[in-house]
Write an enzyme that holds these catalytic residues in place. Structure first.
Site, PDB file in Angstrom:
ATOM      1  N   PRO A   2      -0.623  -0.984  -5.137  1.00  0.00           N
ATOM      2  CA  PRO A   2      -0.816  -1.079  -3.692  1.00  0.00           C
ATOM      3  C   PRO A   2      -0.430   0.229  -3.002  1.00  0.00           C
ATOM      4  CG  PRO A   2       0.248  -3.051  -4.542  1.00  0.00           C
ATOM      5  CD  PRO A   2       0.215  -2.073  -5.671  1.00  0.00           C
ATOM      6  N   LYS A  51       5.350   3.230   0.342  1.00  0.00           N
ATOM      7  CA  LYS A  51       4.994   2.089  -0.490  1.00  0.00           C
ATOM      8  C   LYS A  51       6.177   1.132  -0.701  1.00  0.00           C
ATOM      9  CE  LYS A  51       1.688   4.883  -3.113  1.00  0.00           C
ATOM     10  NZ  LYS A  51       1.241   5.282  -4.464  1.00  0.00           N
ATOM     11  N   ASN A 170      -3.819   6.274  -5.591  1.00  0.00           N
ATOM     12  CA  ASN A 170      -4.997   6.752  -6.321  1.00  0.00           C
ATOM     13  C   ASN A 170      -6.288   6.708  -5.512  1.00  0.00           C
ATOM     14  OD1 ASN A 170      -4.284   7.763  -8.768  1.00  0.00           O
ATOM     15  ND2 ASN A 170      -4.441   5.827  -9.861  1.00  0.00           N
ATOM     16  N   ARG A 256      -2.692   9.136 -14.181  1.00  0.00           N
ATOM     17  CA  ARG A 256      -3.357   8.211 -13.266  1.00  0.00           C
ATOM     18  C   ARG A 256      -4.862   8.481 -13.275  1.00  0.00           C
ATOM     19  NH1 ARG A 256       1.052   6.710 -13.743  1.00  0.00           N
ATOM     20  NH2 ARG A 256       2.603   6.130 -12.173  1.00  0.00           N
TER      21      ARG A 256
END
Length: 269
Positions: A2, A51, A170, A256
């Site tokens: 998220p 986050k 991302n 990633r």
């Protein structure tokens, strides 16, 4: 994982459910905090910091300061709000935190990080983060300074570094690099307009924070809300060129997914 807009919405919903209410029961299902009991205290507010989620609880009369329930969703985590007695939509064994009031339950499932500490511990927990793209303390100049402090670093890695600006993940880093037409591995110093990149980061998260479907193309209807992210089998939405998918990170533990269009975002030699 998220991103900042998702966490902002979670904080908004938890704040609506809990702020101003007395906790009648708390259950922290991680060994370190299993005996911690915040019942009887009032929830002051729930806020996001990049986050991270911070649930701030007022102190009891004899306590010098309030408490913070700090969580990070990581890959699988989420918070649900239920009416008292309502059946949970996830298995109970996946619950890591239960905060109960007279009429509601807030349940955190599969939280990547869960900690409870006195309010003064927030600086240690999240003080390292850069300016929060969705926070009241957003500072574009400071974010720009931090991004430019390591000029040789690839911009696609710098954008993911929460010490530079907090909230991007991302999806946004891939879409942002596409929107400004730079290859994600371009050194920060060679990005033509870094200030525009910072401004666009802020505008994209603001535009998406209140909606569940993340959109970077401006198309609110249809099946293509993103330009390049996860489109390696469909091609660039702008030119149709095959989207390249790579794994990139500062080291093997931080790899990633990275998506880019080799035509719209040519590699800098």
């Amino acid at each position: 994982m998220p991103e900042g807009d998702t966490v902002w919405r979670a904080a908004r919903d938890l704040n609506a459910a809990l702020a101003g209410a007395e906790l009648t029961r708390t259950d922290f299902r991680v060994p370190r905090f299993a005996t911690t009991d915040l019942s009887g205290r009032i929830v002051e507010e729930v806020v996001s910091r990049g986050k991270h989620l911070l649930i701030r609880v007022a102190p009891e009369e004899a306590e010098a300061e309030g408490w913070t329930v700090h969580s990070h969703l990581k890959m699988e985590g989420l918070w649900h709000v239920y009416a008292r007695g309502e059946r949970w939509r996830r298995p109970a064994f996946k619950a890591r935190a239960v905060l109960e009031t007279a009429i509601r339950q807030a349940v955190g499932f599969e939280l990547g990080i869960l900690r409870v500490f006195p309010r003064s511990g927030e600086e240690e927990a999240v003080g390292y983060l850069g300016p929060d793209l969705l926070g009241p303390d957003w500072d574009a100049d400071e974010a720009l300074r931090r991004l430019g402090s390591v000029p040789e670093r690839p911009v696609g890695l710098a954008l993911l570094d929460q010490r530079n600006l907090a909230g991007l993940g991302n999806v946004y880093r891939c879409e942002l690099c596409f929107l400004i037409g730079v290859h994600p591995l371009t050194p920060v110093a060679q990005v033509p307009d870094l200030a525009r990149l910072v401004d666009l980061s802020k505008r994209l998260l603001e535009a998406n924070k209140a909606r569940s479907r993340r959109i970077t193309t401006g198309m609110s209807t249809g099946r293509d809300p993103l330009w390049v992210y996860n489109r390696e089998k469909r091609g660039c939405l702008r030119c149709g060129t095959g989207v390249v998918h790579e794994l990139v990170g500062d080291n093997e533990l931080e790899l990633r997914d990275l998506y880019f269009c080799p035509r719209c975002q040519p590699r800098v030699e």
